[in-house]
Scaffold this motif. Structure first.
Motif, short mmCIF file in Angstrom:
data_model
loop_
_atom_site.label_atom_id
_atom_site.label_comp_id
_atom_site.label_asym_id
_atom_site.label_seq_id
_atom_site.Cartn_x
_atom_site.Cartn_y
_atom_site.Cartn_z
N VAL A 110 -30.21 6.22 23.44
CA VAL A 110 -31.06 5.05 23.52
C VAL A 110 -32.40 5.60 24.11
O VAL A 110 -32.51 5.95 25.15
N PRO A 111 -33.65 5.34 23.17
CA PRO A 111 -34.85 5.55 23.73
C PRO A 111 -35.39 4.81 24.97
O PRO A 111 -35.42 3.63 25.07
N GLY A 112 -35.71 5.80 25.82
CA GLY A 112 -36.31 5.13 27.16
C GLY A 112 -35.15 4.77 28.40
O GLY A 112 -35.69 4.48 29.20
N ALA A 113 -33.89 4.82 27.76
CA ALA A 113 -32.85 4.08 28.74
C ALA A 113 -32.83 4.86 30.13
O ALA A 113 -32.72 4.15 31.23
N MET A 114 -32.76 6.05 30.03
CA MET A 114 -32.66 7.15 31.37
C MET A 114 -34.06 6.92 32.12
O MET A 114 -33.60 7.10 33.43
N ASP A 115 -35.17 6.77 31.48
CA ASP A 115 -36.36 6.74 32.17
C ASP A 115 -36.73 5.13 32.67
O ASP A 115 -37.69 4.86 33.20
N ALA A 116 -36.04 4.10 32.29
CA ALA A 116 -36.26 2.96 32.31
C ALA A 116 -36.33 2.28 33.72
O ALA A 116 -37.32 1.51 34.05
N GLY A 117 -35.35 2.73 34.75
CA GLY A 117 -35.58 2.36 36.03
C GLY A 117 -34.45 1.25 36.18
O GLY A 117 -34.06 0.48 35.38
N LEU A 118 -34.22 1.03 37.40
CA LEU A 118 -33.09 0.24 37.79
C LEU A 118 -33.34 -1.43 37.74
O LEU A 118 -32.35 -2.33 37.60
N SER A 119 -34.76 -1.73 37.74
CA SER A 119 -35.23 -2.97 37.62
C SER A 119 -35.36 -3.40 36.07
O SER A 119 -35.88 -4.59 35.60
N SER A 120 -35.15 -2.42 35.05
CA SER A 120 -35.46 -2.86 33.78
C SER A 120 -33.97 -3.08 33.13
O SER A 120 -32.95 -2.76 33.08
N TRP A 121 -34.11 -4.25 32.25
CA TRP A 121 -33.08 -4.69 31.47
C TRP A 121 -32.69 -3.71 30.42
O TRP A 121 -31.52 -3.68 30.13
N LEU A 122 -33.54 -2.67 29.98
CA LEU A 122 -33.09 -1.83 29.05
C LEU A 122 -31.99 -0.76 29.66
O LEU A 122 -31.02 -0.52 28.95
N PHE A 123 -32.34 -0.40 30.95
CA PHE A 123 -31.36 0.44 31.70
C PHE A 123 -29.84 -0.15 31.59
O PHE A 123 -29.11 0.30 31.13
N TRP A 124 -30.07 -1.63 32.19
CA TRP A 124 -28.59 -2.10 32.16
C TRP A 124 -28.00 -2.37 30.81
O TRP A 124 -26.59 -2.36 30.79
N VAL A 125 -28.55 -2.90 30.02
CA VAL A 125 -28.03 -3.17 28.73
C VAL A 125 -27.70 -1.98 28.10
O VAL A 125 -26.65 -1.72 27.62
N ALA A 126 -28.29 -0.89 28.08
CA ALA A 126 -27.80 0.51 27.71
C ALA A 126 -26.66 0.92 28.47
O ALA A 126 -25.57 1.44 27.75
#
Length: 162
Positions: A110-126
């Motif tokens: 998932v593009p950017g998921a690992m670098d999204a950070g804990l406050s990002s919805w992308l991280f948690w959705v991924a």
């Protein structure tokens, strides 16, 4: 005649593996995996560790928590620590390994998921999506293992009456 040989002929057949049983075994495994996975991702992301170190930490913690959850149930049956550890290794290794390959693979894809950070919805959705993919694709493997008396089938003798 050696009675120990005769005794082995009376082993129980492996349990009939239902989809429900496989899903329950996978969910049990996923619980330990998810605890370790989330903890590893949180620690790695918060500490600014590289993706590789974060994934290694997540995998190590997933195995640790996965085995610990299985051992907890087996130890309650009154067996010693070494036996409980052997049961957990036999019950969970393939399932946890498969889940870890799948969910870390999804997180890395998932593009950017690992670098999204804990406050990002992308991280948690991924992360949630990766655990869902791992559950869906590991359940048939667990069904196959249980039908052959392997995987979570080895824990069933310790869970009688639970």
């Amino acid at each position: 005649m050696d009675h120990s040989e005769h005794h082995h002929a009376h082993h129980e057949a492996p349990p009939a593996a239902t989809w429900g049983m496989a899903a329950q075994a996978t969910l049990h495994c996923l619980t330990g995996c998810a605890i370790g996975e989330v903890l590893g991702m949180v620690i790695g992301t918060a500490a600014g560790l590289s993706n590789l170190v974060t994934v290694v930490l997540s995998v190590a913690l997933a195995f640790l928590f996965g085995y610990a959850l299985t051992m907890r149930g087996v130890l309650r049956a009154g067996v010693d620590f070494r036996t409980a550890l052997r049961v957990a290794l036999a019950a969970d290794t393939i399932s946890i390994a498969m889940m870890e390959i799948l969910d870390n693979g999804v997180m890395l894809i998932v593009p950017g998921a690992m670098d999204a950070g804990l406050s990002s919805w992308l991280f948690w959705v991924a992360l949630a999506g990766s655990l869902l993919v791992a559950f869906v694709l590991t359940t048939p493997v667990n069904k196959w293992l249980i039908s052959r008396g392997k995987g979570h089938a080895v824990t069933h003798q310790y869970h009688q009456g639970h």
